[in-house]
Each structure stands twice: as structure tokens, then as C-alpha cells.
Design an enzyme around this catalytic site. Structure first.
Site, PDB file in Angstrom:
ATOM      1  N   SER A   1      31.253 124.175  26.716  1.00 21.91           N
ATOM      2  CA  SER A   1      30.118 124.949  26.237  1.00 21.91           C
ATOM      3  C   SER A   1      30.611 125.921  25.184  1.00 21.91           C
ATOM      4  CB  SER A   1      29.487 125.731  27.392  1.00 21.91           C
ATOM      5  OG  SER A   1      28.578 126.689  26.868  1.00 21.91           O
TER       6      SER A   1
ATOM      7  N   HIS B   1      22.213 120.861  24.058  1.00 26.16           N
ATOM      8  CA  HIS B   1      21.509 121.024  25.342  1.00 26.16           C
ATOM      9  C   HIS B   1      20.327 121.941  25.044  1.00 26.16           C
ATOM     10  CE1 HIS B   1      21.691 122.821  29.711  1.00 26.16           C
ATOM     11  NE2 HIS B   1      20.538 122.226  29.454  1.00 26.16           N
TER      12      HIS B   1
ATOM     13  N   SER C   1      33.043 129.253  30.890  1.00 26.00           N
ATOM     14  CA  SER C   1      33.910 130.397  31.226  1.00 26.00           C
ATOM     15  C   SER C   1      35.240 129.968  31.817  1.00 26.00           C
ATOM     16  CB  SER C   1      33.177 131.352  32.174  1.00 26.00           C
ATOM     17  OG  SER C   1      32.537 130.633  33.190  1.00 26.00           O
TER      18      SER C   1
ATOM     19  N   GLY D   1      20.556 129.406  31.439  1.00 27.96           N
ATOM     20  CA  GLY D   1      20.308 130.645  30.686  1.00 27.96           C
ATOM     21  C   GLY D   1      21.569 131.424  30.391  1.00 27.96           C
TER      22      GLY D   1
ATOM     23  N   GLY E   1      26.112 131.708  30.924  1.00 21.50           N
ATOM     24  CA  GLY E   1      27.393 131.212  31.423  1.00 21.50           C
ATOM     25  C   GLY E   1      27.914 132.133  32.515  1.00 21.50           C
ATOM     26  N   GLY E   2      28.996 131.727  33.149  1.00 26.44           N
ATOM     27  CA  GLY E   2      29.650 132.579  34.132  1.00 26.44           C
ATOM     28  C   GLY E   2      28.976 132.659  35.487  1.00 26.44           C
TER      29      GLY E   2
ATOM     30  N   HIS F   1      29.539 120.865  23.425  1.00 18.29           N
ATOM     31  CA  HIS F   1      28.245 121.045  24.093  1.00 18.29           C
ATOM     32  C   HIS F   1      27.633 122.368  23.642  1.00 18.29           C
ATOM     33  CE1 HIS F   1      25.518 120.537  27.647  1.00 18.29           C
ATOM     34  NE2 HIS F   1      25.547 121.856  27.670  1.00 18.29           N
TER      35      HIS F   1
ATOM     36  N   ASP G   1      26.634 120.716  34.544  1.00 18.94           N
ATOM     37  CA  ASP G   1      26.742 121.880  33.663  1.00 18.94           C
ATOM     38  C   ASP G   1      26.450 123.142  34.469  1.00 18.94           C
ATOM     39  OD1 ASP G   1      24.965 122.788  30.564  1.00 18.94           O
ATOM     40  OD2 ASP G   1      26.433 123.867  31.785  1.00 18.94           O
TER      41      ASP G   1
ATOM     42  N   MET H   1      17.620 123.981  25.808  1.00 20.05           N
ATOM     43  CA  MET H   1      16.923 124.771  26.812  1.00 20.05           C
ATOM     44  C   MET H   1      15.797 125.519  26.095  1.00 20.05           C
ATOM     45  SD  MET H   1      20.276 126.000  28.928  1.00 20.05           S
ATOM     46  CE  MET H   1      21.391 125.709  27.553  1.00 20.05           C
TER      47      MET H   1
ATOM     48  N   MET I   1      21.927 120.036  36.319  1.00 19.58           N
ATOM     49  CA  MET I   1      22.322 121.437  36.221  1.00 19.58           C
ATOM     50  C   MET I   1      22.862 121.913  37.560  1.00 19.58           C
ATOM     51  SD  MET I   1      21.949 122.388  33.124  1.00 19.58           S
ATOM     52  CE  MET I   1      22.195 124.164  33.321  1.00 19.58           C
TER      53      MET I   1
ATOM     54  N   ASP J   1      24.840 124.984  23.863  1.00 20.20           N
ATOM     55  CA  ASP J   1      23.766 125.458  24.748  1.00 20.20           C
ATOM     56  C   ASP J   1      22.732 126.197  23.917  1.00 20.20           C
ATOM     57  OD1 ASP J   1      26.106 125.768  27.330  1.00 20.20           O
ATOM     58  OD2 ASP J   1      24.285 124.585  27.428  1.00 20.20           O
TER      59      ASP J   1
ATOM     60  N   MET K   1      19.255 127.879  23.303  1.00 17.98           N
ATOM     61  CA  MET K   1      18.275 128.597  24.120  1.00 17.98           C
ATOM     62  C   MET K   1      17.269 129.310  23.218  1.00 17.98           C
ATOM     63  SD  MET K   1      20.904 130.246  26.876  1.00 17.98           S
ATOM     64  CE  MET K   1      22.219 129.257  27.588  1.00 17.98           C
TER      65      MET K   1
HETATM   66  C1  DX5 Z   1      23.593 127.607  31.415  1.00 17.73           C
HETATM   67  C2  DX5 Z   1      24.643 127.064  30.518  1.00 17.73           C
HETATM   68  C3  DX5 Z   1      25.981 127.197  31.219  1.00 17.73           C
HETATM   69  C4  DX5 Z   1      27.140 126.941  30.357  1.00 17.73           C
HETATM   70  C5  DX5 Z   1      28.385 126.707  31.189  1.00 17.73           C
HETATM   71  O1  DX5 Z   1      22.382 127.567  30.784  1.00 17.73           O
HETATM   72  O2  DX5 Z   1      24.348 125.713  30.195  1.00 17.73           O
HETATM   73  O3  DX5 Z   1      25.968 126.323  32.314  1.00 17.73           O
HETATM   74  O4  DX5 Z   1      26.951 125.898  29.540  1.00 17.73           O
HETATM   75  O5  DX5 Z   1      28.818 127.951  31.536  1.00 17.73           O
HETATM   76  P1  DX5 Z   1      29.871 128.152  32.713  1.00 17.73           P
HETATM   77  O6  DX5 Z   1      30.851 127.020  32.657  1.00 17.73           O
HETATM   78  O7  DX5 Z   1      30.495 129.480  32.400  1.00 17.73           O
HETATM   79  O8  DX5 Z   1      29.054 128.133  33.966  1.00 17.73           O
HETATM   80 ZN    ZN Z   2      24.526 123.286  28.826  1.00 17.22          ZN
END
Ligand code: DX5
Ligand code: ZN
Length: 229
Positions: free
Chosen positions: A10, A68, A202, A144, A146-147, A35, A179, A70, A139, A37, A39
Site C-alpha cells: 500500500s 483500490h 505499515s 479508510g 492504515g495501521g 497498490h 488488505d 474506496m 478486506m 489506496d 479514498m
Molecule cells: C484500508 C487500507 C489499508 C492499507 C493497508 O483502507 O486499504 O488496509 O492498504 O494498511 P496496513 O497494512 O497498515 O493495514
Molecule cells: Zn487497499
């Protein structure tokens, strides 16, 4: 037929002031695709990458880009993200009133189409479009940010999606991606359940031994788990 394990970092956690270098560093670390993300601040309470940002990073690697999405309006945005250099668009089933038509539109624009399922969305949401897609993204967090922590109760759904693909005779053409919260500690459960494409954010950037070590740890953990499952 076992599909190769792929690592899809990501871009969320990177230092955006040096995006080009970050993308090149991920490539050098041995990842398989990038990838993004995306949003829109409506489907999820966060705002990230427009198509121009992705287009600006395109020249820094030859790795495939996947978006991706979102977003609430994937139909309105699809063409821009493909033009920006994304070979695959991942739309959320929850954002598509007419998912079959949306996937057909993406394919007609020349891109690969994939579907993402939020944690509460059943695997059955993709039952009638498996022949139109090249990947299902399960998912393992609520989208929304990371972490977040990996939601292990998604593993039965990963297994169910994999079984649907196998039953449809599509193992050779449809991947299962996960993900959210993927790390060396959580990847085994997802891979044993049938995930072969692993999005990590992360976990890659917090490894004191660096990106390449983090990528290798997740990949070897997935391969080991997939072999014994
Ligand atoms: C959520 C994102 C996260 C990201 C991955 O909307 O799609 O899942 O890509 O982040 P980590 O690996 O830090 O969960
Ligand atoms: Zn993603």
C-alpha cells in the site's frame, strides 16, 4: 493449481514528499505490484490519491499499478485511473448499484476488474460476477486507514471465496487478495485460507531491517502457510 504469492504494498504509509523515490524503493525491495489506496472522503472518512498523483509516479517503476477504489462513484472515476497508469481497478461491491455493469465498463476500457468486499459483506456478493473479474479483495480491516488490526474472523470468508472460485473452475484466472493488518505475524492465517495476493502497508515500513526484509518475511510466511494448508 497453486498461484504464486504476490506482495502488493500500500502506498498509504510512504513519505509523499518523495513519492517517486518511495515507489522506486518498493520496486527495489522486491514487491510484485503497487497498490494505490484511493479514498474519496465519502465512501471512507479519508482522502488520498487523485489520478494525477498516480500518473506522476508511473515513470518510477515498471511494476503493475492497481487502484483500490474506496470511492462512492467508481463508474465516474474509472477511466481517469486507467489513463493514469493503473492496469487493474478494484471496486467495492458496496459502492456499486450495478456491479455487473461497472465491471463490464472497466473491462471495456481495457483494464482488469476486481471486487473488494468489506468485512460485513458476504462472499455471495461476487457469486455472479466471478467470470468478469481477475481478483476478489477480502478486506481484513474496515477501510479508510492504515495501521489497523487484522480481523482474523475474515479467514472463513477468504476460504469461502477461494472455494467459490475453485468450484467455478476459475482457479487459474481469479486471485484472492487481502488488505489490512497484514504482517509476518498475520499472513499465515490469510494465506492458509487461500489468499495469494497480500497488501501490506505499515508492516513494511516499521521493519527495522528495512523494506526488503519486511517483504521477504511476509512472502516466506505466506508460502510456508500455503504449502501446509
Ligand atoms: C484500508 C487500507 C489499508 C492499507 C493497508 O483502507 O486499504 O488496509 O492498504 O494498511 P496496513 O497494512 O497498515 O493495514
Ligand atoms: Zn487497499
Amino acid at each position: 493449481m497453486s498461484r504464486p504469492i504476490e506482495i502488493a504494498p500500500s502506498v498509504l504509509p510512504v513519505d509523499l514528499s518523495e513519492l517517486g523515490k518511495a515507489i522506486a524503493d518498493l520496486d527495489a525491495a522486491g514487491v510484485d505490484r503497487i497498490h494505490w489506496d484511493v479514498m474519496d472522503g465519502q465512501f471512507v472518512p479519508n482522502l488520498t490519491f487523485g489520478p494525477d498523483v498516480i500518473a506522476s509516479a508511473r515513470r518510477h517503476t515498471s511494476l503493475p499499478f492497481e487502484a483500490h477504489l474506496m470511492v462512492l462513484t467508481p463508474d465516474a472515476m474509472a477511466a481517469q485511473y486507467i489513463k493514469a497508469g493503473c492496469e487493474r481497478l478494484i471496486v467495492h461491491a458496496e459502492a456499486c448499484t450495478h456491479l455487473h455493469r461497472t465491471l463490464g465498463n472497466i473491462r471495456s476500457l481495457g483494464a482488469k476488474a476486481s471486487v473488494a468486499l468489506n468485512p460485513a459483506t458476504p462472499a455471495s456478493a461476487v457469486a455472479h460476477v466471478l467470470d468478469m473479474i481477475d481478483m476478489v479483495l477480502v478486506m481484513t480491516v474496515n477501510p479508510g486507514f492504515g495501521g489497523q488490526s487484522y480481523i482474523a474472523t475474515m479467514e472463513p470468508k477468504i476460504r469461502e471465496v477461494r472455494a467459490m472460485i475453485t468450484a467455478a473452475g476459475l482457479d487459474g484466472s481469479v486471485n484472492v487478495e487481502v488488505d489490512g493488518g497484514i504482517s509476518a505475524d498475520t499472513v499465515a492465517g490469510a494465506a492458509a485460507a487461500g489468499a495469494t495476493v497480500l497488501v501490506a502497508g505499515s508492516a513494511l515500513f516499521r521493519d527495522p531491517l528495512g523494506l526488503a526484509h519486511a517483504v521477504s518475511e511476509i512472502r516466506s510466511g505466506a508460502i510456508a502457510a500455503a504449502q501446509i494448508s
